[in-house]
Design an enzyme around this catalytic site. Sequence first.
Site, PDB file in Angstrom:
ATOM      1  N   GLN A 256       9.281  16.137 -34.778  1.00 37.05           N
ATOM      2  CA  GLN A 256      10.059  17.118 -34.012  1.00 37.05           C
ATOM      3  C   GLN A 256       9.701  18.581 -34.323  1.00 37.05           C
ATOM      4  O   GLN A 256       9.567  19.374 -33.410  1.00 37.05           O
ATOM      5  CB  GLN A 256      11.551  16.847 -34.160  1.00 37.05           C
TER       6      GLN A 256
ATOM      7  N   ASP B 279       6.672  19.659 -32.221  1.00 37.98           N
ATOM      8  CA  ASP B 279       6.711  19.311 -30.807  1.00 37.98           C
ATOM      9  C   ASP B 279       6.565  20.574 -29.948  1.00 37.98           C
ATOM     10  O   ASP B 279       7.547  21.187 -29.527  1.00 37.98           O
ATOM     11  CB  ASP B 279       8.029  18.586 -30.523  1.00 37.98           C
TER      12      ASP B 279
ATOM     13  N   TYR C  80      10.246   8.949 -22.843  1.00 34.93           N
ATOM     14  CA  TYR C  80       9.673   9.500 -21.614  1.00 34.93           C
ATOM     15  C   TYR C  80      10.058   8.637 -20.421  1.00 34.93           C
ATOM     16  O   TYR C  80      10.218   7.421 -20.561  1.00 34.93           O
ATOM     17  CB  TYR C  80       8.135   9.493 -21.707  1.00 34.93           C
TER      18      TYR C  80
END
Length: 381
Positions: free
Chosen positions: A126, A129, A228
Site C-alpha cells: 500500500q 501504490d 480489481y
Amino acid sequence: MPIIVSVPKETVPGEQRVALVPELVPRLTEAGLEVAVQSGAGELAGFFDDGYAAKGARLEAEVFDKADILLKVQPPTIVEISHMKEDSVLICFLQPYTNATAIRALAARQITAFSMELMPRITRAQPMDALSAMSTVAGYKAVLVAASRLPKFFPLLMTAAGTVTPARVFVIGAGVAGLQAIGTAKRLGAVVEAYDTRPAVKEQVESLGAKFAELGLAAKDAEDKSGYAKAQSEDFYQRQQEMMSKYVASADVVIPTALVPGQRAPILITEEMVRGMRPGSVILDLAAEQGGNCALTEPGREIVRHGVVIIGPLNLPSTIPFQASEMYARTVTNYLAHLLKDGRPYLDLEDELTRGPLVTHRGEVVHEIVKARLCSENLTP
Ligand code: NAD
C-alpha cells in the site's frame, strides 16, 4: 563505489511532475546512496534546485549515463534508454501494456525495469501504490474541471435573488478516483449519485453522503482477488447502459471512471444517452486514457456533442504537480527502499513485491502478461 540514484527532468509534453522531492533525498542518502538530480527537474512542480542541494543532492546537467538507479515518472524515450547504463535499474510508470518498443529496448540494454503500475495489491504494497495515489489526485481535479465548465453552481444557495438548486453529479465507478470525486463533489455541495459493479462499494459511497444507484444488475464475479473489477459480458454492458440512462439524463455532471485492468475501458455511455442529457451538461471522462467510458470521448480533447461538453483529460495528476510529485515520490522511494540491501539493489525474486512490478531483467521480458502481450502483437520480446 556508492550507488548513484538519479532523477531526470521529464520530457513528455505536459508532464509537470518529478519523481523525487527534496524532502525525500535524506531517506536515500541515509541508505548509502548518492543522489543526482538533473538541474531544473522539479521546477514545474515547484521544487527548485537549491531545495534539492540543501537536502544533500548533487545537481547535474545530464543524469542518464551515470545512473545506477533511475527514478522517473513517465517511461524513458528510446533515445533516453540508449543513454542509460547497461545493468542499471529503472523505476517509473512504464505503461507496460502499450509500450512495446521501449520495453524491448530496455530488455536489449539489460536494464532491470520496474513498472509502478504493476504493484501487487497486497497490504504490504500500500505505501508503494502509485496508481492509487495518482487516482486520488485525478478524482479531485476531475470535479474541479467539470465544475468550472458547468454553467451552474454546485451548491444549493438561498439568496435574496432566489434559490439556486444544487447540481446533480453522477459518478460511474467508485474505486479510488471515483470515491475521491464523490467526496469532492459533496464538499462543493452537489447532490451525488454513484454506481459500481463491485457490490462492496455501496457502503463506501453511502459513507461519503452520496446515494448508490440501484440498477438491479448483478455483475458476475464482479472483482478478482486483488479487488480489481472483472470484465463483464457485452450483454451486461448493454443492460447497464439501459439501466443507467435515467441517471445520466438527470445529471448535470457525469464522471465515469470505470476501468478493467489491462483492457480498453468499457463503453457505458452511448451517443443516445448523451443525446438524452440537458444541453450544457458536462461529461468528464476519467477513463479517457484507456479509451473512455463514453462512446463520444476523444482522449486529450474537449468537445461539444448534442449540446453536452465532453472532456477526455489525459494526465490530470500532472495538473496538481506539487502534491502529485510528493505522493508519487513517496511511493517510489518506499519501493526503492524495499529493493535495497546494504545500500545496493538486491532482488529477491521469490518476493511477490519485487517480482510483481518487474518487467525486464537480465536481457529478458520477465513479466508474464507483458510478455504475452508482446508476443500476441508479433513483437519478439
Ligand atoms: P480501477 O481504477 O481499476 O477501476 C475504477 C472503478 O471502476 C473500480 O471501482 C471498478 O470496480 C469500476 N468499474 C469497472 N467496470 C465498471 C462498470 N462496468 N460499471 C461501473 N463501475 C465499473 O480501480 P481502483 O480505483 O484502482 O481500485 C478498485 C478497488 O481496489 C478499490 O476499492 C480500492 O480500495 C482497492 N485497492 C486496493 C489496494 C490494495 O489492497 N493494495 C490498492 C489499491 C486499490
